[in-house]
Design a protein around this motif. Structure first.
Motif, PDB file in Angstrom:
ATOM      1  N   ASP A   1      68.215  40.026  20.259  1.00 34.17           N
ATOM      2  CA  ASP A   1      68.859  40.547  21.467  1.00 34.17           C
ATOM      3  C   ASP A   1      67.864  40.966  22.540  1.00 34.17           C
ATOM      4  N   ASP A   2      66.673  41.395  22.128  1.00 40.23           N
ATOM      5  CA  ASP A   2      65.720  41.973  23.081  1.00 40.23           C
ATOM      6  C   ASP A   2      64.602  41.023  23.492  1.00 40.23           C
ATOM      7  N   VAL A   3      64.653  39.788  23.066  1.00 36.45           N
ATOM      8  CA  VAL A   3      63.510  38.892  23.249  1.00 36.45           C
ATOM      9  C   VAL A   3      63.213  38.623  24.725  1.00 36.45           C
ATOM     10  N   GLY A   4      64.226  38.279  25.500  1.00 39.95           N
ATOM     11  CA  GLY A   4      63.991  37.944  26.905  1.00 39.95           C
ATOM     12  C   GLY A   4      63.344  39.081  27.672  1.00 39.95           C
ATOM     13  N   ALA A   5      63.876  40.298  27.512  1.00 38.82           N
ATOM     14  CA  ALA A   5      63.323  41.458  28.200  1.00 38.82           C
ATOM     15  C   ALA A   5      61.907  41.752  27.719  1.00 38.82           C
ATOM     16  N   ALA A   6      61.652  41.549  26.424  1.00 39.02           N
ATOM     17  CA  ALA A   6      60.312  41.810  25.878  1.00 39.02           C
ATOM     18  C   ALA A   6      59.287  40.840  26.448  1.00 39.02           C
ATOM     19  N   ILE A   7      59.668  39.571  26.569  1.00 40.16           N
ATOM     20  CA  ILE A   7      58.755  38.582  27.150  1.00 40.16           C
ATOM     21  C   ILE A   7      58.421  38.959  28.587  1.00 40.16           C
ATOM     22  N   ASP A   8      59.445  39.311  29.363  1.00 41.88           N
ATOM     23  CA  ASP A   8      59.226  39.676  30.766  1.00 41.88           C
ATOM     24  C   ASP A   8      58.336  40.912  30.877  1.00 41.88           C
ATOM     25  N   GLY A   9      58.607  41.931  30.057  1.00 39.38           N
ATOM     26  CA  GLY A   9      57.826  43.162  30.128  1.00 39.38           C
ATOM     27  C   GLY A   9      56.379  42.959  29.702  1.00 39.38           C
ATOM     28  N   ALA A  10      56.166  42.207  28.628  1.00 43.55           N
ATOM     29  CA  ALA A  10      54.803  41.950  28.167  1.00 43.55           C
ATOM     30  C   ALA A  10      54.012  41.184  29.215  1.00 43.55           C
ATOM     31  N   ARG A  11      54.661  40.203  29.858  1.00 40.07           N
ATOM     32  CA  ARG A  11      53.970  39.409  30.871  1.00 40.07           C
ATOM     33  C   ARG A  11      53.604  40.271  32.089  1.00 40.07           C
ATOM     34  N   ARG A  12      54.536  41.128  32.517  1.00 37.07           N
ATOM     35  CA  ARG A  12      54.247  42.001  33.671  1.00 37.07           C
ATOM     36  C   ARG A  12      53.054  42.905  33.380  1.00 37.07           C
ATOM     37  N   GLU A  13      53.078  43.558  32.224  1.00 43.78           N
ATOM     38  CA  GLU A  13      51.976  44.462  31.878  1.00 43.78           C
ATOM     39  C   GLU A  13      50.657  43.711  31.790  1.00 43.78           C
ATOM     40  N   ALA A  14      50.669  42.525  31.191  1.00 45.54           N
ATOM     41  CA  ALA A  14      49.439  41.746  31.049  1.00 45.54           C
ATOM     42  C   ALA A  14      48.886  41.345  32.400  1.00 45.54           C
ATOM     43  N   GLU A  15      49.746  40.916  33.296  1.00 52.61           N
ATOM     44  CA  GLU A  15      49.294  40.507  34.631  1.00 52.61           C
ATOM     45  C   GLU A  15      48.756  41.697  35.417  1.00 52.61           C
ATOM     46  N   ASN A  16      49.435  42.843  35.305  1.00 51.96           N
ATOM     47  CA  ASN A  16      49.019  44.023  36.057  1.00 51.96           C
ATOM     48  C   ASN A  16      47.707  44.601  35.547  1.00 51.96           C
ATOM     49  N   TYR A  17      47.489  44.532  34.237  1.00 54.27           N
ATOM     50  CA  TYR A  17      46.311  45.190  33.680  1.00 54.27           C
ATOM     51  C   TYR A  17      45.140  44.248  33.466  1.00 54.27           C
ATOM     52  N   PHE A  18      45.413  42.979  33.180  1.00 52.20           N
ATOM     53  CA  PHE A  18      44.333  42.038  32.863  1.00 52.20           C
ATOM     54  C   PHE A  18      44.259  40.854  33.820  1.00 52.20           C
ATOM     55  N   GLY A  19      45.242  40.723  34.702  1.00 58.48           N
ATOM     56  CA  GLY A  19      45.226  39.610  35.650  1.00 58.48           C
ATOM     57  C   GLY A  19      45.629  38.285  35.045  1.00 58.48           C
ATOM     58  N   ARG A  20      46.076  38.271  33.796  1.00 59.81           N
ATOM     59  CA  ARG A  20      46.525  37.053  33.108  1.00 59.81           C
ATOM     60  C   ARG A  20      47.812  37.369  32.348  1.00 59.81           C
ATOM     61  N   GLY A  21      48.779  36.450  32.382  1.00 54.97           N
ATOM     62  CA  GLY A  21      50.074  36.735  31.782  1.00 54.97           C
ATOM     63  C   GLY A  21      50.420  35.930  30.549  1.00 54.97           C
ATOM     64  N   GLU A  22      49.474  35.140  29.989  1.00 53.04           N
ATOM     65  CA  GLU A  22      49.787  34.326  28.819  1.00 53.04           C
ATOM     66  C   GLU A  22      50.095  35.202  27.596  1.00 53.04           C
ATOM     67  N   LEU A  23      51.054  34.735  26.769  1.00 50.38           N
ATOM     68  CA  LEU A  23      51.510  35.498  25.612  1.00 50.38           C
ATOM     69  C   LEU A  23      51.439  34.661  24.332  1.00 50.38           C
ATOM     70  N   TYR A  24      51.395  35.348  23.177  1.00 48.17           N
ATOM     71  CA  TYR A  24      51.483  34.660  21.883  1.00 48.17           C
ATOM     72  C   TYR A  24      52.247  35.552  20.912  1.00 48.17           C
ATOM     73  N   LEU A  25      52.490  35.061  19.703  1.00 48.43           N
ATOM     74  CA  LEU A  25      53.319  35.759  18.730  1.00 48.43           C
ATOM     75  C   LEU A  25      52.560  36.079  17.447  1.00 48.43           C
ATOM     76  N   GLU A  26      52.948  37.201  16.818  1.00 45.99           N
ATOM     77  CA  GLU A  26      52.442  37.549  15.490  1.00 45.99           C
ATOM     78  C   GLU A  26      53.548  38.215  14.685  1.00 45.99           C
ATOM     79  N   ARG A  27      53.511  38.016  13.387  1.00 45.51           N
ATOM     80  CA  ARG A  27      54.393  38.766  12.496  1.00 45.51           C
ATOM     81  C   ARG A  27      53.966  40.221  12.542  1.00 45.51           C
ATOM     82  N   TYR A  28      54.911  41.134  12.666  1.00 44.77           N
ATOM     83  CA  TYR A  28      54.612  42.562  12.772  1.00 44.77           C
ATOM     84  C   TYR A  28      54.718  43.188  11.383  1.00 44.77           C
TER      85      TYR A  28
END
Length: 583
Positions: free
Chosen positions: A175-202
Motif C-alpha cells: 500500500d505504501d510503495v508509491g509514496a515511499a519511492i517518491d519520498g526516498a527520491r526527494r530526500e536523495a535529490e535534496n541531500y545528495f543531488g542524485r535520486g537513483e534508488l535500489y532495494l534490499e530485504r529489511y
C-alpha cells in the motif's frame, strides 16, 4: 604536506578539519552560505569565502561556486567532510582535474562504492556478500512488489548515492510503495543531488556494525576495529560505540578482514567505512561509505589514531606509519549525537532556532565536537546536528556512566534537543545489557513523557528574557535552579524549572480542524485538495525540515475547506496549513 586546504562543508565537521589543519601547520579555507556568514567554521578558518545562497543547493552543493573559490585561493587540497559532495564522483573529478588533491578516495573508487548498486556487485566479486537486494535502479511500484514477493516484506527502498539514513524508506506492504519511492527520491535529490534508488530485504532485528579502514597510495590498508551504531531512529544514528561489544572475536576479525578485502578490491585510498548488518552470529555487507563518518571520534578514542590528520597525511602522499599488527583497541568509547530535535515522545520533531547558551562538559575522557557557540542559529535548511559528545572508559560500563554524567553537565539552551532521549537510551536495561537492535528505539524503547522544550526567551509580551542560574538552599542542602527573567532584572524573582526538566507534551484536547505544523520547514508535497474528505491521522502534507521529511496529519475527520500553503512555501512552527470542517 599539503599547504592550503579548502573545506567544502560547514558546521561541526568543518571545524574538526580546520583544527586538524592548524595542528599540521596547513592553511585552512572555509566557505559559507549567506546564513552561515558568522558561523563558527567561518570564524575559525584562516580564510573564509562566501558561496552565496541559503539552501544547500544554492551554496554547499553549488559546484561552480566552490570551484571558483578553489581557483581564487590557490588551495592545493579540498576536504569534503561528510554529506554534501563527499561521495560525489563528478565533484571529486572536477577537483582533481584542476590539479587539486581531493582528500578522500580517487573518483573511480567513489563511483564504484558511492553508487550502492555497483558497490554490491564489487563486494560480491571479492567474496563479501550482502543481504538480498537488487542491482537494477528502482523506477516502478511493480519492481518493489515483485522483489517483495520473492524475498518477503518489509523492504528497504534506498538512495543509491545516499547514506546516513537519508533517502531511505521502509515499506511493510504494497500500500505504501508509491509514496515511499517518491519520498526516498526527494530526500536523495535534496541531500545528495542524485535520486537513483535500489532495494534490499529489511532484516528483523539486526545490529548495525561498521569497520573503519585506512589505506594509503602505496598499497597499504588496515582496519581500525569496529563500531556499533544500532541505536537509531528514522534509520539515522543517535548513539555510536567502539568497539562493537558482545560479538565473538572470530566474527569481529572476519568483519575486519572483509572490510579490508572490499577496500583493496576497488583500489581504495584514504579513510573509509565498510558497514555490515549482524544478526544471530552472521553478518552481511551493507555498503561502503567513501568518506569520513560522523562517528569517527569513537574510533579515535579507542585507537589513538587521529583520522583527520591521517587523511591529510595520506592525501599528501605519505605512507601509513603503522601496520595491522600495531593496531590496538583500548577501552570503550560512546558518541552521542546532540541533535536539534524534540524527542516528542518518540516522534523526534526537528527544532531549528537560536542557541542562547551552550556549555560543553569537561572531565577525564570527555570530548565535545561542535560547530556552534552560544548565540549561533540552527537553520532549518541544514542538518540538525548541534554537536557530538564522546566519552571514553576503560570498559563499556564506565563509558556509559561517564556519558550520562557528561550529558547532565551539557547545557544547550534556546532549542529543543535529543538529550532527554539520549539519557533514556543509555539508562535502559536493554542498552546496558547490549541486547538492542536497529529497530529498538522505535519499536521497544518507551519514550512516553520524554520531551525537550526549548527555553522561552520572551516574557509573553515580546520582551527579551535572559537565563539566571540561582543557588538555593532547602533544609541546608544546596540546589541550583534556572529561571528566565526580563533582561533588565538583576536577579531572579522566583524559582523555575531546571533546563533538564522533561515533561509530556500537552495534548491540547480534541482537534479543532485547524492543522498546524510543529516546526519550521518547507512544504514539499500536498496530499489533499479542497473538498476532499479525510480521516483523523491521514497525511495532509509533507514538511521538510533539516533534511528530514515529516508527515503532517489531519487532527479530525472531515472535509478539507482551505489550503493555506503551496508546495515550496516556508512555514513556521504553529502555522495553520490546512483547515478541515467536521460537520
Amino acid at each position: 604536506m599539503l599547504k592550503k586546504v579548502l573545506i567544502a562543508n560547514r558546521g561541526e565537521i568543518a571545524v574538526r578539519v580546520i583544527r586538524a589543519c592548524r595542528d599540521l601547520g596547513v592553511t585552512s579555507v572555509a566557505v559559507y552560505s549567506d546564513l552561515d556568514r558568522n558561523s563558527l567554521h567561518a570564524r575559525l578558518a584562516d580564510e573564509a569565502y562566501s558561496l552565496g545562497g541559503q539552501t544547500a543547493a544554492e551554496s554547499y552543493l553549488n559546484t561552480e561556486a566552490i570551484l571558483e573559490v578553489l581557483r581564487q585561493t590557490g588551495a592545493d587540497g579540498l576536504h569534503p567532510g561528510y554529506g554534501f559532495f563527499s561521495e560525489n564522483a563528478d565533484f571529486a573529478k572536477a577537483v582533481t582535474d584542476m590539479g587539486v588533491m581531493f582528500i578522500g578516495p580517487q573518483p573511480e573508487a567513489i563511483e564504484i562504492m558511492g553508487d550502492k548498486l555497483s558497490a554490491r556487485a564489487a563486494a560480491e566479486k571479492v567474496g563479501v556478500h550482502g543481504v538480498p537486494g537488487n542491482t537494477d535502479p528502482v523506477t516502478s511500484v511493480d519492481q518493489v512488489t515483485s522483489f517483495a514477493n520473492e524475498h518477503g516484506w518489509p523492504i528497504a527502498i534506498k538512495a543509491a548515492f545516499g547514506g546516513g539514513g537519508r533517502g531511505m524508506k521502509v515499506v511493510n506492504n504494497g500500500d505504501d510503495v508509491g509514496a515511499a519511492i517518491d519520498g526516498a527520491r526527494r530526500e536523495a535529490e535534496n541531500y545528495f543531488g542524485r535520486g537513483e534508488l535500489y532495494l534490499e530485504r529489511y532484516l528483523n532485528q539486526p545490529r548495525h556494525v561498521e569497520v573503519q579502514v585506512l589505506a594509503d597510495s602505496h598499497g597499504n590498508c588496515v582496519h581500525l576495529g569496529t563500531r556499533d551504531c544500532s541505536a537509531q531512529r528514522r534509520h539515522q544514528k543517535l548513539v555510536e560505540e567502539a568497539p562493537a561489544a558482545g560479538i565473538p572475536d572470530d566474527i569481529i576479525e572476519a568483519m575486519g578482514q572483509a572490510a579490508v578485502t572490499v577496500a583493496k578490491g576497488c583500489d581504495y585510498v584514504n579513510a573509509g567505512t565498510v558497514e555490515f548488518l549482524y544478526e544471530d552470529g552472521g553478518f552481511w555487507y551493507l555498503e561502503m561509505n567513501t568518506r569520513l563518518q560522523v562517528e569517527h571520534p569513537v574510533t579515535e578514542m579507542v585507537t589513538g589514531v587521529d583520522l583527520v590528520e591521517s587523511q591529510l597525511r595520506v592525501a599528501s602522499g605519505e605512507e601509513l606509519w603503522f601496520t595491522q599488527d600495531d593496531v590496538e583497541i583500548g577501552g570503550h568509547a560512546i558518541e552521542i549525537r546532540i541533535n536539534a530535535e524534540d524527542p516528542a515522545e518518540g516522534k523526534f520533531l526537528p527544532a531549528p532556532g537560536t542557541i542562547t547558551k551552550l556549555v560543553a562538559p569537561g572531565g577525564f575522557g570527555t570530548r565535545f565536537d561542535t560547530g556552534y557557540e552560544s548565540g549561533d542559529e540552527i537553520s532549518q535548511y541544514y542538518d540538525n546536528l548541534v554537536g557530538k559528545l564522546v566519552c571514553w572508559g576503560h570498559d563499556r560500563k564506565t563509558a556509559i556512566g561517564r556519558t550520562l554524567r557528561a550529558l547532565d553537565e551539557l547545557v544547550v539552551d534556546g532549542i529543543a534537543t535529543t538529550i532527554p532521549a539520549d539519557v533514556a537510551i543509555l539508562s535502559h536495561a536493554d542498552f546496558v545489557d547490549n541486547v538492542h537492535s536497529t529497530k529498538w528505539v522505535e519499536e521497544t524503547l518507551d519514550l512516553s513523557g520524554v520531551t525537550s522544550d526549548a527555553d522561552d526567551t520572551t516574557d509573553g509580551e515580546g520582551n527579551e528574557r535572559v537565563r539566571r542560574d540561582v543557588p538555593v538552599e532547602v533544609d541546608g542542602r544546596r540546589y541550583s535552579v534556572s529561571v528566565w527573567v526580563p533582561e533588565s532584572a538583576g536577579a531572579a524573582p522566583a524559582a523555575g524549572p531546571s533546563r533538564r526538566t522533561s515533561s509530556s507534551a500537552s495534548s491540547g484536547g480534541a482537534g479543532n480542524g485547524k492543522v498546524t505544523v510543529p516546526m519550521q520547514g518547507t512544504v514539499v508535497k500536498i496530499n489533499v485538495e479542497v473538498g476532499q474528505t479525510v480521516e483523523a491521522g491521514d497525511t495532509v502534507l509533507v514538511l521538510e525540515a533539516m533534511k528530514m521529511e515529516n508527515n503532517i496529519g489531519a487532527d479530525i475527520a472531515g472535509t478539507i475547506t482551505e489550503l493555506k500553503v503551496a508546495v515550496g512555501d516556508t512555514v513556521g512552527g504553529g502555522d495553520v496549513v490546512v483547515v478541515i470542517d467536521a460537520s
